[in-house]
Motif scaffolding. Structure first.
Motif, PDB file in Angstrom:
ATOM      1  N   VAL A   1      -2.435  -3.936  -4.186  1.00  0.00           N
ATOM      2  CA  VAL A   1      -3.640  -3.187  -3.870  1.00  0.00           C
ATOM      3  C   VAL A   1      -4.319  -2.730  -5.161  1.00  0.00           C
ATOM      4  O   VAL A   1      -3.642  -2.440  -6.156  1.00  0.00           O
TER       5      VAL A   1
ATOM      6  N   ILE B   1      -5.424   0.659   0.216  1.00  0.00           N
ATOM      7  CA  ILE B   1      -5.001  -0.243   1.291  1.00  0.00           C
ATOM      8  C   ILE B   1      -5.960  -0.162   2.469  1.00  0.00           C
ATOM      9  O   ILE B   1      -6.412  -1.178   2.998  1.00  0.00           O
TER      10      ILE B   1
ATOM     11  N   SER C   1      -5.994  -5.122  -9.350  1.00  0.00           N
ATOM     12  CA  SER C   1      -4.614  -4.944  -8.894  1.00  0.00           C
ATOM     13  C   SER C   1      -4.085  -3.697  -9.592  1.00  0.00           C
ATOM     14  O   SER C   1      -4.778  -3.109 -10.423  1.00  0.00           O
ATOM     15  N   PRO C   2      -2.882  -3.230  -9.256  1.00  0.00           N
ATOM     16  CA  PRO C   2      -2.419  -1.946  -9.783  1.00  0.00           C
ATOM     17  C   PRO C   2      -2.527  -1.846 -11.302  1.00  0.00           C
ATOM     18  O   PRO C   2      -2.069  -2.739 -12.031  1.00  0.00           O
TER      19      PRO C   2
ATOM     20  N   ALA D   1       2.327  -0.243  -4.684  1.00  0.00           N
ATOM     21  CA  ALA D   1       1.041  -0.892  -4.951  1.00  0.00           C
ATOM     22  C   ALA D   1       1.240  -2.317  -5.453  1.00  0.00           C
ATOM     23  O   ALA D   1       0.479  -3.227  -5.108  1.00  0.00           O
TER      24      ALA D   1
ATOM     25  N   VAL E   1      -2.810   4.941  -3.182  1.00  0.00           N
ATOM     26  CA  VAL E   1      -2.353   3.663  -2.632  1.00  0.00           C
ATOM     27  C   VAL E   1      -2.810   3.527  -1.180  1.00  0.00           C
ATOM     28  O   VAL E   1      -3.292   2.473  -0.757  1.00  0.00           O
TER      29      VAL E   1
ATOM     30  N   ALA F   1      -5.242  -0.196  -6.860  1.00  0.00           N
ATOM     31  CA  ALA F   1      -5.147   1.230  -7.168  1.00  0.00           C
ATOM     32  C   ALA F   1      -5.135   1.412  -8.676  1.00  0.00           C
ATOM     33  O   ALA F   1      -4.465   0.672  -9.402  1.00  0.00           O
TER      34      ALA F   1
END
Length: 614
Positions: free
Chosen positions: A504, A475, A572-573, A499, A471, A506
């Motif tokens: 983010v 970022i 996105s996560p 996240a 994460v 990840a």
């Protein structure tokens, strides 16, 4: 409303609140959808003439030092400090656990080469963060830890989360030592100038630097009356003497030599390649140094140590060099297993920024120790090093052919092949591997051709480092970061919720085999029975969706590529839950050959050795 104000949605307020106290926003006219706030460019960001608080001064000076990201978990004891951080120009990321925040800060540093902050409240906030800070020191990151502690009048009176010598050992936590390069408690504002001169000096030096500033709750709100110093990060990278360089050239030109590249050489990738090609030297690397020298280069002979390649041992046994030039690695257990087979006839020329490193791993081997930044050293070496023709055909890491698959569980080697194609070759994502079998599979089978794209922890090797560090990396780099992790680590400590909060990109690739498989396989290899390394199978896609992320479960090898491509496109996560075959032995050729040289056998009555040496 006047023209000095503009409208912002509630979702936009969080970023504005970093610049203006919440109370002033709420005092403006608003409706159910919008609040009216001043645009950033219309505000006076300079400090007013009035004195500022210690908390605000600390944050201002950390901004001067180029820090852009802060990771942590707040609490009442550090409310003023948290408020100052939140109203600064930094990105302030609020995590779910202090350990996860610390690991994220470590990986954010390595993703950008910019120092980062970890912040916590008193008591358990500090102790929860220690493992991540231990990793920061071991990995060589630059991290500033800001914590709260109990104010002087309340000490010894059982304050809430009392943080004093009555409740925690001061040595090592609040003082400089093995954990922190520099640590102190801020008891008054007058200390700040000398504290920050020390921090600026530490951050300016090559190598890692981990500092701890603990600020009592009452001191955070006290006023700073003196002028604060202006700070910079101009460091001195001392150049080795011409005599030292000439001595190295003399030794390296006496016969064939090899180059052993470590993580500390990551800033010298171009220079190392030039040196190798000029001299024909074979190049090997530690697990953390993958990619610093291109793994598809004809002079690359493989990764050493844990998850390493048997081609390194083949080279040492058939083409033993006279000397090895060691650049930026401690030659610790995960890198060398301290195998005597890795000691060349003429010994080592060992270069490291830390003067306490050269000669320690192999104390009986002849070693020329040189303290230097690796980039500076190799640049100077190139000014005197002559051209040498390459004469030997070098061995290279081999990837074994993969037999046709079945509809049963996914083989880890097939998963790694798909990751190589879709993620390593198809994107610029940072890829990081968790400790355990995730580490060995990834290190052995993935191939990288540039520095900074692969991250593993070989010092502390804490479970939970990568599942949370991913994460921080995503970022900080503002791009995709991928974590290859085991199910045990994923259950131990993850920051999927964080996240999701910051959206983010990840990606977690979970090797789900319902066990701590390095331990399971290791105990079996040692012939030991009765130890329980099994865990209940978890549906990590359901977990991810419960936290607001998305994911896909993979049960057959034919679905791997589509799952990886979907994760990349999702931006996105995203969790890829892969049911892997637990019976596949993790790569061990290189380490087994190294252990064989030490007399360790894994058959009959095995010698009792600790993981991960099995």
């Amino acid at each position: 409303m006047t023209e000095n104000y503009t409208r912002a949605t509630p979702m936009e307020l969080e970023s504005y609140q970093r610049f203006e106290p919440v109370e002033s926003i709420e005092s403006l006219q608003s409706d159910a959808t919008y609040a009216y706030i001043q645009p950033i460019e219309a505000r006076e960001l300079a400090q007013p003439d009035a004195n500022i608080t210690v908390a605000a001064a600390v944050v201002e000076m950390l901004e001067q030092l180029g820090i852009e990201c802060a990771f942590g978990v707040a609490g009442g004891a550090m409310a003023t400090l948290w408020g100052s951080l939140s109203n600064s120009l930094m990105k302030v990321l609020n995590f779910r656990h202090e350990g996860g925040a610390a690991f994220a800060a470590v990986e954010a540093y390595f993703a950008t080469n910019r120092p980062t902050i970890v912040f916590t409240t008193a008591g358990p906030g500090i102790t929860n963060a220690i493992t991540g800070l231990f990793a920061a020191r071991g990995e060589g990151a630059k991290v500033i830890f800001l914590s709260a502690c109990t104010s002087a009048p309340q000490r010894g009176k059982w304050a809430i989360q009392e943080t004093t010598a009555y409740t925690l050992p001061s040595e090592g936590i609040f003082t400089s030592g093995a954990l922190f390069n520099y640590a102190t408690t801020v008891e008054c504002a007058a200390q700040l100038p000398q504290i920050f001169k020390r921090i600026a000096l530490g951050l300016a030096q090559p190598g890692g630097f981990v500092a701890h500033l603990s600020i009592p709750t009452a001191v955070q709100t006290s006023l700073v009356e003196q002028e604060l110093p202006r700070l910079d990060l101009e460091g001195d990278r001392s150049i080795p003497s011409k005599e030292t360089i000439a001595k190295c050239v003399s030794k390296l030109t006496e016969g064939n030599f090899a180059i052993w590249v470590g993580f500390g050489a990551r800033g010298a990738a171009e220079e190392i390649r030039t040196l190798a090609e000029r001299t024909g030297a074979a190049v090997m690397c530690s697990p953390r140094a993958k990619g610093i020298f291109p793994e598809d280069h004809p002079q690359f002979i493989g990764v050493t140590g844990l998850g390493g390649h048997s081609s390194v041992m083949t080279y040492m046994q058939t083409q033993m060099p006279l000397r090895i030039l060691v650049l930026g690695t401690r030659l610790g257990e995960p890198t060398s297993f301290w195998s005597q087979s890795m000691v060349p006839r003429g010994g080592f020329i060992h270069v490291d920024i830390d003067p306490q490193v050269p000669g320690v791993a192999y104390p009986h081997a002849e070693t020329l120790p040189i303290q230097s930044d690796i980039e500076v050293f190799v640049q100077e070496l190139l000014t005197q090093m002559p051209q040498v023709e390459q004469t030997n055909t070098l061995p290279h890491p081999e990837i074994e052919a993969i037999s046709p698959g079945t509809d049963n569980l996914v083989r880890p080697e097939v998963l790694m092949s798909a990751i190589q194609k879709v993620i390593v070759e198809g994107t610029d994502a940072v890829v990081m591997a968790e400790s355990g079998n995730s580490f060995t599979w990834s290190t052995n089978l993935l191939r990288f051709n540039q520095a900074g794209r692969y991250r593993v922890s070989t010092g502390v090797g804490a479970m939970g480092h990568t599942v949370t560090g991913v994460v921080g990396a995503a970022i900080a780099r503002q791009g995709i970061a991928v974590a290859i992790v085991g199910d045990g680590a994923m259950l131990m400590n993850n920051e999927i919720s964080t996240a999701v909060k910051y959206q983010v990109p990840a990606i977690w690739i979970v090797l789900n085999d319902a066990r701590y498989n390095m331990c399971f396989q290791g105990m079996k290899l040692l012939g030991l029975t009765g130890a329980d390394a099994l865990i209940p199978e978890t549906d990590f896609v359901t977990v991810a969706r419960g936290m607001g992320a998305d994911g896909v479960r993979v049960t057959t090898e034919s679905d791997l590529t589509a799952a990886l491509e979907k994760a990349i496109a999702h931006n996105s996560p995203f969790v890829i839950d892969v049911l892997i075959d637990p019976s596949r032995p993790a790569p061990s050729k290189g380490r087994n050959q190294g252990l064989a040289a030490l007399g360790v056998k894994a058959t009959g009555t095995p010698k009792q050795v600790s993981f991960p040496l099995v």
